[in-house]
Design a protein around this motif. Sequence first.
Motif, short mmCIF file in Angstrom:
data_model
loop_
_atom_site.label_atom_id
_atom_site.label_comp_id
_atom_site.label_asym_id
_atom_site.label_seq_id
_atom_site.Cartn_x
_atom_site.Cartn_y
_atom_site.Cartn_z
N LEU A 228 0.83 -1.21 0.00
CA LEU A 228 0.00 0.00 0.00
C LEU A 228 0.86 1.26 0.00
CD1 LEU A 228 -2.71 -1.15 2.55
CD2 LEU A 228 -3.22 -0.29 0.26
N ALA A 229 1.92 1.23 0.80
CA ALA A 229 2.81 2.38 0.86
C ALA A 229 3.54 2.59 -0.46
CB ALA A 229 3.83 2.20 2.00
N LEU A 230 3.88 1.50 -1.14
CA LEU A 230 4.60 1.61 -2.40
C LEU A 230 3.76 2.27 -3.48
CD1 LEU A 230 6.54 -1.78 -2.70
CD2 LEU A 230 7.44 0.49 -2.18
N VAL A 231 2.45 2.09 -3.43
CA VAL A 231 1.59 2.75 -4.41
C VAL A 231 1.72 4.26 -4.29
CG1 VAL A 231 -0.78 3.07 -5.20
CG2 VAL A 231 -0.01 0.81 -4.46
N VAL A 232 1.76 4.74 -3.06
CA VAL A 232 1.94 6.19 -2.83
C VAL A 232 3.35 6.60 -3.23
CG1 VAL A 232 1.84 8.03 -1.13
CG2 VAL A 232 0.27 6.08 -0.94
N PHE A 233 4.34 5.77 -2.84
CA PHE A 233 5.73 6.05 -3.20
C PHE A 233 5.88 6.15 -4.72
CE2 PHE A 233 9.57 3.91 -4.82
CZ PHE A 233 10.55 4.81 -4.41
N ALA A 234 5.15 5.30 -5.44
CA ALA A 234 5.26 5.27 -6.90
C ALA A 234 4.45 6.36 -7.57
CB ALA A 234 4.79 3.91 -7.41
N SER A 235 3.74 7.17 -6.80
CA SER A 235 2.87 8.20 -7.38
C SER A 235 1.88 7.60 -8.38
CB SER A 235 3.70 9.31 -8.05
OG SER A 235 4.58 9.90 -7.12
N TRP A 236 1.42 6.38 -8.07
CA TRP A 236 0.44 5.68 -8.89
C TRP A 236 0.95 5.42 -10.31
CZ3 TRP A 236 -0.59 9.15 -5.12
CH2 TRP A 236 -1.41 8.72 -4.07
N LYS A 237 2.28 5.16 -10.42
CA LYS A 237 2.89 4.84 -11.71
C LYS A 237 3.56 3.46 -11.61
CE LYS A 237 3.57 9.69 -12.91
NZ LYS A 237 4.52 10.76 -13.25
N PRO A 238 3.24 2.53 -12.51
CA PRO A 238 3.70 1.14 -12.39
C PRO A 238 5.21 0.97 -12.30
CG PRO A 238 1.94 1.29 -14.01
CD PRO A 238 2.30 2.71 -13.64
N TRP A 239 5.99 1.65 -13.16
CA TRP A 239 7.44 1.44 -13.14
C TRP A 239 8.07 1.93 -11.85
CZ3 TRP A 239 9.14 -2.09 -16.05
CH2 TRP A 239 8.62 -2.31 -17.32
N ARG A 240 7.50 2.98 -11.26
CA ARG A 240 8.01 3.44 -9.97
C ARG A 240 7.69 2.42 -8.88
NH1 ARG A 240 6.86 9.99 -9.60
NH2 ARG A 240 7.98 10.57 -11.50
N ALA A 241 6.56 1.72 -9.03
CA ALA A 241 6.23 0.66 -8.07
C ALA A 241 7.27 -0.45 -8.14
CB ALA A 241 4.84 0.12 -8.35
N LEU A 242 7.73 -0.76 -9.35
CA LEU A 242 8.78 -1.76 -9.52
C LEU A 242 10.06 -1.32 -8.81
CD1 LEU A 242 9.86 -4.36 -10.99
CD2 LEU A 242 10.54 -2.84 -12.85
N LEU A 243 10.45 -0.08 -9.00
CA LEU A 243 11.67 0.43 -8.35
C LEU A 243 11.52 0.43 -6.83
CD1 LEU A 243 12.52 3.43 -10.72
CD2 LEU A 243 13.61 1.18 -10.65
N GLY A 244 10.34 0.84 -6.35
CA GLY A 244 10.10 0.87 -4.91
C GLY A 244 10.14 -0.52 -4.30
N ALA A 245 9.55 -1.50 -4.99
CA ALA A 245 9.56 -2.87 -4.49
C ALA A 245 10.98 -3.42 -4.44
CB ALA A 245 8.68 -3.75 -5.38
N TYR A 246 11.78 -3.13 -5.47
CA TYR A 246 13.15 -3.61 -5.48
C TYR A 246 14.00 -2.91 -4.41
CZ TYR A 246 12.57 -6.50 -9.63
OH TYR A 246 12.18 -7.49 -10.51
N LEU A 247 13.68 -1.65 -4.12
CA LEU A 247 14.37 -0.97 -3.03
C LEU A 247 14.08 -1.65 -1.70
CD1 LEU A 247 15.93 1.41 -1.76
CD2 LEU A 247 13.78 2.70 -1.75
N PHE A 248 12.79 -1.92 -1.45
CA PHE A 248 12.42 -2.62 -0.22
C PHE A 248 13.05 -4.00 -0.17
CE2 PHE A 248 9.51 -5.68 1.80
CZ PHE A 248 9.50 -5.18 3.10
N GLY A 249 12.99 -4.73 -1.29
CA GLY A 249 13.57 -6.06 -1.33
C GLY A 249 15.07 -6.05 -1.13
N GLY A 250 15.74 -5.03 -1.66
CA GLY A 250 17.18 -4.94 -1.49
C GLY A 250 17.58 -4.73 -0.04
N VAL A 251 16.86 -3.85 0.64
CA VAL A 251 17.16 -3.61 2.06
C VAL A 251 16.87 -4.86 2.88
CG1 VAL A 251 16.63 -2.19 4.06
CG2 VAL A 251 16.74 -1.15 1.81
N THR A 252 15.75 -5.54 2.55
CA THR A 252 15.40 -6.76 3.28
C THR A 252 16.44 -7.85 3.07
OG1 THR A 252 13.03 -6.26 3.01
CG2 THR A 252 13.62 -8.52 3.60
#
Length: 308
Positions: A228-252
């Motif tokens: 849910l937070a990534l949708v806001v982070f991505a500004s409702w744009k799919p490719w930004r959601a991909l980058l945000g998910a990979y950022l979270f996954g990288g830290v994890t």
Amino acid sequence: MFGIDPITLIVALVTVSTPVLLAAVGELVVEKTGVLNLGVEGMMITGAVMGFVVAVDTGSPTLGFLAGMASGAALALIFGLLTQLLLSNQVATGLALTLFGLGLSALLGVGYPGLTPPAVADPFPDALSDLPVVGPILFGHSLVIYLSVLLVAVVWYVLGHTRAGLIIRAVGENHDAAHALGYKVIRIRLMAILFGGACAGLGGAFLSVVRVQNWVEGMTAGAGWIALALVVFASWKPWRALLGAYLFGGVTALQLRLQAAGVDVPVEILSMSPYVVTIIVLVIMSSDRSRAALNAPAALGKVFHATG
């Protein structure tokens, strides 16, 4: 650094990111129609338990993934009927859906902890995945991971370059105007809600069948809220959601390897680091309130009353 292999870190990053990415892309489409579904966590955990149970009982990971999608869509349908037909509050209904999903998954998963699901076949031959450096990074993943990236591309194309995407965005921006033009607002929103539920369920099934390869009660551990937070982070744009998910996954993935390497940092701090980074990024992204408001669908969370 600390004996961590960067290649295995990248492979782990992609694997860890996939459940959150699938759920985030699905929720992005839902919110594009003006609906706010806070039940992503409940749909993910239900998809995780049903995907695991079916995969173990049938010996087929594919059936497990389909079961995860179906169970996530089923919970989403409950949310859709309550909010779109009975006009219940979207926030309260989404929170109730999460609680329901957590309780239902605990009940359905009794007797399954400790069991091992069937192995998921790799889509590429071993010769490709054995190539140095590029092999494990590009060819050593489950088919669902490639499908998740493809899904991002398809959603981006549909929303931005097709008539269906234009209708979805119109419903999310001004449902009254869309209704006046003859579009079936409730039907469109229900279809988007079902799509979002199926994506969240698939993400949960991938988590239990591929990433963890086990069923543990509450195993999503807030992944739905991160989506849910990534949708806001991505500004409702799919490719930004991909980058945000990979950022979270990288830290994890990094914090898991730091724990394994025995870094002299309390394990609680390492465990919470992915969520802290996500919060910090969200704060930075939301600092420009006018920009955030500009990107958010104008009718997000608003109730639609059909008038003829």
